[in-house]
Design an enzyme around this catalytic site. Structure first.
Site, PDB file in Angstrom:
ATOM      1  N   GLY A   1       0.815  -1.201   0.000  1.00  0.00           N
ATOM      2  CA  GLY A   1       0.000   0.000   0.000  1.00  0.00           C
ATOM      3  C   GLY A   1       0.851   1.254   0.000  1.00  0.00           C
ATOM      4  CB  SER A   2      -0.061   4.727   0.734  1.00  0.00           C
ATOM      5  OG  SER A   2      -0.527   4.676   2.076  1.00  0.00           O
TER       6      SER A   2
ATOM      7  NE  ARG B   1      -1.752   9.429   4.777  1.00  0.00           N
ATOM      8  CZ  ARG B   1      -2.714  10.286   4.454  1.00  0.00           C
ATOM      9  NH1 ARG B   1      -2.577  11.572   4.738  1.00  0.00           N
ATOM     10  NH2 ARG B   1      -3.790   9.875   3.813  1.00  0.00           N
ATOM     11  N   GLY B   2       0.254   4.955   4.949  1.00  0.00           N
ATOM     12  CA  GLY B   2      -0.459   3.884   5.644  1.00  0.00           C
ATOM     13  C   GLY B   2       0.467   2.782   6.111  1.00  0.00           C
ATOM     14  N   GLY B   3       1.408   2.401   5.249  1.00  0.00           N
ATOM     15  CA  GLY B   3       2.337   1.331   5.620  1.00  0.00           C
ATOM     16  C   GLY B   3       3.243   1.725   6.758  1.00  0.00           C
TER      17      GLY B   3
ATOM     18  CB  CYS C   1       3.870  -1.739  -7.091  1.00  0.00           C
ATOM     19  SG  CYS C   1       4.025  -3.435  -7.674  1.00  0.00           S
TER      20      CYS C   1
ATOM     21  CD  GLU D   1       5.113  -3.802  -3.498  1.00  0.00           C
ATOM     22  OE1 GLU D   1       4.669  -3.152  -4.465  1.00  0.00           O
ATOM     23  OE2 GLU D   1       5.084  -5.047  -3.441  1.00  0.00           O
TER      24      GLU D   1
ATOM     25  CD  GLU E   1       4.228   4.850  -6.131  1.00  0.00           C
ATOM     26  OE1 GLU E   1       3.720   4.003  -6.872  1.00  0.00           O
ATOM     27  OE2 GLU E   1       4.416   4.665  -4.904  1.00  0.00           O
TER      28      GLU E   1
END
Length: 736
Positions: free
Chosen positions: A441-442, A444-446, A502, A465, A589
């Site tokens: 995922g992102s 920030r979230g990861g 990705c 990832e 990204e």
């Protein structure tokens, strides 16, 4: 003023799916007009609430002056499992003191509460020394005490066993309990209300007075996760979110099944994965239809992705039958050595329950039945998947296929389970039974979930990832020899799947004056409107493109065709490579159909730009044979920044096989020594154990002399294959 509750299942809130079960904390909120923040969690002890469940940290992050903290543990503290045990006058009171000290340090008032009694014949006490230990702590540290244990024991004796039965969870067949229930620990609504009434009566001035006497409770249904049509924005259906309590129950069930998967051995787990693959293939049409509606990725792409997903499951079945994943090593004893050498036997064993977070952009291959799930099951680990909110129906249908496959193979269906909702994802990472997390995922979230995993009292591996720039380098020779070919291939790769791969090349380094951006422009301009996976992704893309548009010197070379309000246009931007020194955005990204071409003027400027790139999944190099020296310099730089080096092709499209590496230095991944694609992914969910001088009957099959599982094994340093001559260990000469 707010009332916070730290406790176990007897105090916890319960969702509508578990009605009529209720906790006294759930009922307390109906008596008073002040907010009740109920952090109680089923199965918690004082120790596990601090060390494994994160309850202490969550409360301390929110509690403040004038708040009250009710601290009630004792039901589970004597249990020697799941990190719960604490001696009454040792760890138990030590962890209670942490709550007391934390509340006082924040200006809140701690109140100790002895555990409510169970229903027993004759009212026999059931909590051993724990209530007395809490009473002693209250006296020693001058902490107010509500003696709920004594009050409830008196009340149960007054009512007698028949009347109390209606207060506890004794049920005939019920929609939420098809087999009924005979539970002398947990409460119905009537029981929870009665315990809350007792609590307030015993509390005196420590708690606000009751302003009403509820006759019943209302169970709140959690906010559902909607299934949204990606093209129209219309709501297609809803899926219930899981509460932290439900996540806890799901993780407990998963932990119970660990011996089942482990004991099945490689052949049994291989049959499981093959049956799951077959079930996915059988349901491919329905799966693709749901995923296309929720993601707009197209039936051709999604049909291939279902096949890739079932292929991954079959590949890991092949890995299991090949057997080297267990990495069996046997070192013979040598009693004559000085010092004597023991018999040592080493193998990999399952790490434990694995939590998997589904990816937005791969609703099959990186989601419920994807590579993380396949590799975890191959390792022998039960899996709990947090469904991605952009494709909940696809996730539910995929889960049904996997469970059908498990049943066909003779396994419990719950070897794979599914939860919906963001709060459920947080609870999954923090649950003490979960031993590893797979995430795509992102950044920030990861990073948020990674930090939660690391902040646990017992940190766990977080295989995330996150974000990847995937630089693509075009050398002068390649630009001169095949500019048109590279431009067409690069434009197609950067916009494949609306730029939501990705490994999309987000940064291109090309020689100044070669005209690569202009050659790509015709392909980008011809692109139709792009539908992204969801509202948040579309907003992020639009904001990212707009922000890059404000960078001085970065020009928009081409824009794809515009569409409806829910669609975006592809973007191609270009400028001099010197812009890397002026804007951090160019090294981040931008998820979606946007790529940036930066032009360099010499080999040194090119090398400096590549060296500035952050950790990434891939680096791609287009060069010519005569440029060996330059290419060698670039490859050395690329190897330190990427997990996969791609030559004279394009990074989109990740082959699933034995030699694949899908990982890279941060922020591409949080664990650059691992991969989430390919057979090596299984090693994330295994850990080694050595048996020294173990009696033969106690050895697992993989380590026994007869090699009953017929595995490749390294015996005294020599690799031996099961079809060879060396299932019997070779004799060793005596020590000299």
């Amino acid at each position: 003023m707010r009332i916070f509750i730290a406790g176990d299942s007897t105090a916890a809130d319960y969702p509508s799916g578990q009605a009529p079960q209720a906790g006294w904390g759930q009922a307390l909120a109906e008596f008073v007009d002040v907010p009740v923040v109920n952090a109680a969690y089923p199965g918690a002890s004082a120790r596990s609430s601090v060390e494994r469940l994160g309850m202490h940290d969550r409360i301390m992050a929110e509690i403040g002056p004038d708040d009250v903290l009710l601290i009630c543990f004792g039901h589970n503290d004597g249990r020697h499992d799941q990190g719960r045990f604490g001696a009454p006058s040792g760890s138990y009171t030590g962890h209670l003191r942490r709550y007391v000290a934390g509340a006082r340090a924040r200006g809140a008032r701690p109140v100790l509460v002895t555990s409510v009694e169970r229903r027993t014949p004759g009212g026999t006490p059931t909590h051993g020394a724990y209530p007395d230990a809490m009473r002693a702590l209250a006296r020693a540290d001058r902490v107010p005490l509500i003696d709920l244990q004594a009050a409830s024991a008196r009340r149960w004796r007054e009512l007698g066993p028949d009347a109390t039965r209606s207060l506890f969870l004794w049920l005939g067949p019920h929609p939420n309990y098809p087999l009924g229930s005979a539970d002398d620990t947990h409460f119905t609504a009537a029981g929870a209300i009665e315990v809350a009434r007792l609590l307030l009566a015993e509390a005196g001035p420590e708690l606000p007075p009751a302003v009403r006497m509820p006759a019943d409770l209302t169970w709140k249904a959690p906010m559902p996760v909607p299934s949204i049509d990606a093209r129209s924005g219309e709501r297609r259906g809803e899926y219930p979110t899981a509460t932290p309590q439900e996540v806890g129950a799901i993780c407990r069930r998963a932990a119970d099944l660990l011996p089942v998967l482990d004991g099945a051995g490689p052949d049994g787990r291989a049959a499981l994965l093959e049956a799951m693959a077959g079930a996915l293939d059988d349901r491919a049409d329905a799966l693709v239809a749901a995923a296309d509606a929720e993601t707009a990725l197209g039936t051709v792409r999604l049909t291939g992705e279902v096949a890739r997903t079932s292929g991954q499951l079959r590949l890991f079945a092949e890995v299991l039958r090949e057997g080297s994943l267990l990495d069996v090593r046997l070192d013979s004893a040598d009693p004559g050595a000085v010092p004597p050498k023991p018999d040592l036997r080493r193998m990999n064993v399952p790490l434990g329950v694995v939590g998997v977070f589904g990816a937005s952009n791969f609703p099959f291959a990186f989601s419920v039945g994807g590579g993380d799930t396949a590799s975890a099951l191959a390792a022998g680990c039960p899996v709990v998947v947090k469904a991605h909110e952009l494709h909940p129906e696809t996730s539910a249908l995929t889960l049904a296929a996997l469970r059908a496959g498990a049943a066909t193979a003779g396994f419990p269906e719950d070897v794979v389970q599914l939860v919906h909702g963001r709060e459920a994802g947080t609870a999954l990472v923090q649950d003490g039974r979960v031993r590893a997390i797979g995430f795509t995922g992102s950044v920030r979230g990861g990073r948020y979930l990674h930090d939660l995993a690391m902040a646990r009292p017992e940190p766990i591996p977080f295989y995330g990832e996150l974000g990847s720039l995937n630089p693509l380098v075009v050398t002068p020779g390649a630009a001169e020899a095949r500019l048109a070919e590279i431009a067409a291939g690069l434009a197609a790769s950067a916009t494949l799947g609306a730029g939501q791969f990705c490994v999309k090349p987000g940064l291109v380094l090309a020689p100044a004056g070669a005209g690569l951006a202009e050659a790509m422009a015709e392909h980008v301009t011809a692109l139709g409107p792009q539908t992204l996976l969801g509202d948040a992704i579309r907003t992020g893309f639009s904001e990212g493109a707009a922000a890059r548009g404000t960078i001085p010197g970065l020009r928009t070379v081409a824009t794809g065709r515009a569409g409806e309000a829910r669609e975006v246009a592809a973007r191609l931007m270009a400028g001099p490579v010197s812009l890397l020194g002026t804007s951090e955005l160019l090294l981040e990204e931008c998820f979606g159909p946007l790529t940036v071409v930066l032009e360099y003027t010499g080999a040194d400027e090119l090398a400096e730009a590549l060296a500035a790139a952050p950790g990434t999944l891939t680096v791609t190099l287009h060069s010519e044979p005569a440029e060996t020296e330059l290419a060698g310099r670039l490859v050395a730089l690329a190897r330190d920044r990427a997990g996969r080096l791609v030559f004279d092709s394009y990074p989109t499209g990740v082959a699933v096989g034995w030699a694949q590496q899908h990982g890279g230095p941060y922020p591409a991944t949080t664990a650059p020594t691992t991969t989430s694609v390919g057979t090596a992914a299984v090693h994330r969910f295994l850990r080694p154990v050595a048996y020294q001088n173990c009696p033969p009957p106690l050895l697992p099959p993989a380590l026994r002399d007869g090699n009953p599982w017929r595995l490749p094994r390294r015996v005294d340093g020599t690799l031996t294959l099961p079809d060879g001559l060396s299932d019997v260990r070779p004799e060793r000469p005596a020590a000299q």
